[in-house]
Design a protein around this motif. Structure first.
Motif, PDB file in Angstrom:
ATOM      1  N   ALA A 127      10.985   8.895  -7.332  1.00  0.00           N
ATOM      2  CA  ALA A 127      10.268   7.664  -7.015  1.00  0.00           C
ATOM      3  C   ALA A 127      10.176   6.725  -8.211  1.00  0.00           C
ATOM      4  CB  ALA A 127       8.868   7.995  -6.505  1.00  0.00           C
ATOM      5  N   LYS A 130      13.702   5.109  -8.165  1.00  0.00           N
ATOM      6  CA  LYS A 130      13.936   4.289  -6.969  1.00  0.00           C
ATOM      7  C   LYS A 130      12.612   4.004  -6.269  1.00  0.00           C
ATOM      8  CE  LYS A 130      18.452   4.489  -7.395  1.00  0.00           C
ATOM      9  NZ  LYS A 130      19.304   3.291  -7.624  1.00  0.00           N
ATOM     10  N   PRO A 131      11.774   3.168  -6.861  1.00  0.00           N
ATOM     11  CA  PRO A 131      10.404   3.004  -6.368  1.00  0.00           C
ATOM     12  C   PRO A 131      10.290   2.405  -4.973  1.00  0.00           C
ATOM     13  CG  PRO A 131      10.897   1.409  -8.098  1.00  0.00           C
ATOM     14  CD  PRO A 131      12.029   2.377  -8.081  1.00  0.00           C
ATOM     15  N   ASN A 132      11.327   1.760  -4.490  1.00  0.00           N
ATOM     16  CA  ASN A 132      11.237   1.123  -3.171  1.00  0.00           C
ATOM     17  C   ASN A 132      11.773   1.998  -2.045  1.00  0.00           C
ATOM     18  OD1 ASN A 132      10.204  -1.334  -4.266  1.00  0.00           O
ATOM     19  ND2 ASN A 132      12.279  -1.905  -4.874  1.00  0.00           N
ATOM     20  N   ASP A 133      12.224   3.199  -2.382  1.00  0.00           N
ATOM     21  CA  ASP A 133      12.913   4.018  -1.380  1.00  0.00           C
ATOM     22  C   ASP A 133      12.001   4.958  -0.601  1.00  0.00           C
ATOM     23  OD1 ASP A 133      15.157   2.777  -2.252  1.00  0.00           O
ATOM     24  OD2 ASP A 133      16.187   4.576  -2.983  1.00  0.00           O
ATOM     25  N   TYR A 134      10.773   5.169  -1.087  1.00  0.00           N
ATOM     26  CA  TYR A 134       9.938   6.209  -0.492  1.00  0.00           C
ATOM     27  C   TYR A 134       8.558   5.662  -0.150  1.00  0.00           C
ATOM     28  CZ  TYR A 134      13.758   8.691  -2.637  1.00  0.00           C
ATOM     29  OH  TYR A 134      15.018   9.085  -2.997  1.00  0.00           O
ATOM     30  N   ALA A 135       8.047   6.051   1.010  1.00  0.00           N
ATOM     31  CA  ALA A 135       6.780   5.511   1.497  1.00  0.00           C
ATOM     32  C   ALA A 135       5.587   6.123   0.779  1.00  0.00           C
ATOM     33  CB  ALA A 135       6.666   5.748   3.002  1.00  0.00           C
ATOM     34  N   ASN A 194       6.448   2.953 -13.037  1.00  0.00           N
ATOM     35  CA  ASN A 194       7.367   2.361 -12.062  1.00  0.00           C
ATOM     36  C   ASN A 194       6.998   2.695 -10.629  1.00  0.00           C
ATOM     37  OD1 ASN A 194       8.793   1.603 -14.330  1.00  0.00           O
ATOM     38  ND2 ASN A 194      10.454   3.076 -14.042  1.00  0.00           N
ATOM     39  N   THR A 196       5.425   2.722  -7.249  1.00  0.00           N
ATOM     40  CA  THR A 196       4.647   1.732  -6.499  1.00  0.00           C
ATOM     41  C   THR A 196       4.302   2.202  -5.086  1.00  0.00           C
ATOM     42  OG1 THR A 196       6.717   0.655  -5.831  1.00  0.00           O
ATOM     43  CG2 THR A 196       5.604  -0.214  -7.783  1.00  0.00           C
ATOM     44  N   SER A 197       4.787   3.357  -4.704  1.00  0.00           N
ATOM     45  CA  SER A 197       4.494   3.880  -3.366  1.00  0.00           C
ATOM     46  C   SER A 197       3.059   4.401  -3.304  1.00  0.00           C
ATOM     47  CB  SER A 197       5.452   5.018  -3.026  1.00  0.00           C
ATOM     48  OG  SER A 197       5.269   6.091  -3.932  1.00  0.00           O
ATOM     49  N   THR A 225       0.552   2.329  -8.348  1.00  0.00           N
ATOM     50  CA  THR A 225       0.703   2.852  -6.991  1.00  0.00           C
ATOM     51  C   THR A 225      -0.008   1.961  -5.983  1.00  0.00           C
ATOM     52  OG1 THR A 225      -1.264   4.235  -7.247  1.00  0.00           O
ATOM     53  CG2 THR A 225       0.863   5.224  -7.786  1.00  0.00           C
ATOM     54  N   LYS A 226       0.526   1.940  -4.773  1.00  0.00           N
ATOM     55  CA  LYS A 226      -0.105   1.174  -3.699  1.00  0.00           C
ATOM     56  C   LYS A 226      -1.482   1.744  -3.381  1.00  0.00           C
ATOM     57  CE  LYS A 226       2.739  -0.345  -0.778  1.00  0.00           C
ATOM     58  NZ  LYS A 226       3.741  -0.459   0.312  1.00  0.00           N
TER      59      LYS A 226
END
Length: 256
Positions: A127, A130-135, A194, A196-197, A225-226
């Motif tokens: 994550a 690739k921070p945008n790949d995982y919920a 990094n 952000t999920s 993190t979100k």
């Protein structure tokens, strides 16, 4: 520490669970995996600790509640199960290959990463790269804090020939990657920002293998993190995926 194909067939047949037992080749590595559930649904993606294999999550893969809602995939990490058995790789290589595997099996729906023990830093590295790949990351008793790692000196001794070759089965790659882990976690630390999920941390307060202090470390370091939810299981040890199955299963069921 792996189930044979016949044992796997028997296990899923007894529970009347449809499953896929397969492998993919990625950059010279074989990644073996088991898949159950609805192939068009969001994915619960399970990564085991050290030593281990996909069957660490076998009870989740056949659970009727989870099957009703998700596609589920559990992999053998490199060096374990039927993924290049016996040859360990460091955290960055492990995560890079598994991340590329998730690209191949992606179905356009959210992917939720679940990692226990050393599977924890594996999914965190994925994550972070690739921070945008995982919920969501679900880190179960994860080893993330490099300062909390205290690699035993005897691990270096049994890495040396010929002693290493009398170490049985999955214990050899486990020893290698656990010896490297502290250094790997120091390399990972600057990248934690990094992520952000969403993150869910589940940890037993009396974990003697991966100290509970990891929870405070992650709380400090996961600054972007979100959302960050911490679930502390009082008096629980390191083996919570099995001893607290229902509790963790219910957390996964509520992800969507």
């Amino acid at each position: 520490m792996r189930m044979t194909p016949k044992e796997t067939e028997t296990f899923f047949t007894q529970s009347k669970t449809n499953y896929v037992d397969s492998s993919k080749e990625i950059e010279g590595y074989t990644i073996h995996y088991i898949e159950t559930g609805n192939k068009n649904a969001s994915t619960l993606f399970f990564v085991h600790g050290s030593p281990g294999s996909w069957d660490a999550y076998k009870d989740y893969l056949k659970d009727s509640l989870l099957l009703s809602k998700f596609r589920m995939i559990a992999v053998d990490r490199i060096g374990f199960g039927y993924s290049n058995f016996g040859k360990a790789e460091n955290l960055k290589t492990q995560s890079n290959i598994i991340e590329k595997f998730t690209k191949q099996i992606a179905n356009g729906k959210p992917i939720y990463l679940i990692g226990h023990s050393l599977g924890g830093p594996t999914i965190v590295e994925m994550a972070a790269e690739k921070p945008n790949d995982y919920a969501t990351l679900i880190i179960i008793a994860g080893s993330i804090d490099p300062k909390a790692e205290t690699p035993e000196n005897w691990r270096a001794i049994i890495k040396v020939k010929p002693i290493r070759y009398i170490i049985p089965g999955a214990l050899r790659p486990a020893n290698d990657e656990l010896w490297w882990l502290k250094s790997d976690l120091y390399d990972l630390k600057p990248k934690l920002q990094n992520i952000t999920s969403k993150v869910i941390i589940i940890h037993g307060t009396k974990d003697q293998l991966v100290p509970y202090s990891n929870v405070a470390f992650m709380s400090r370091e996961f600054v972007n993190t979100k959302s960050l939810d911490i679930i502390s299981i009082k008096d629980a040890n390191h083996f919570i995926p099995w001893t607290h199955f229902k509790e963790i299963r219910d957390i996964l069921y509520k992800l969507e």
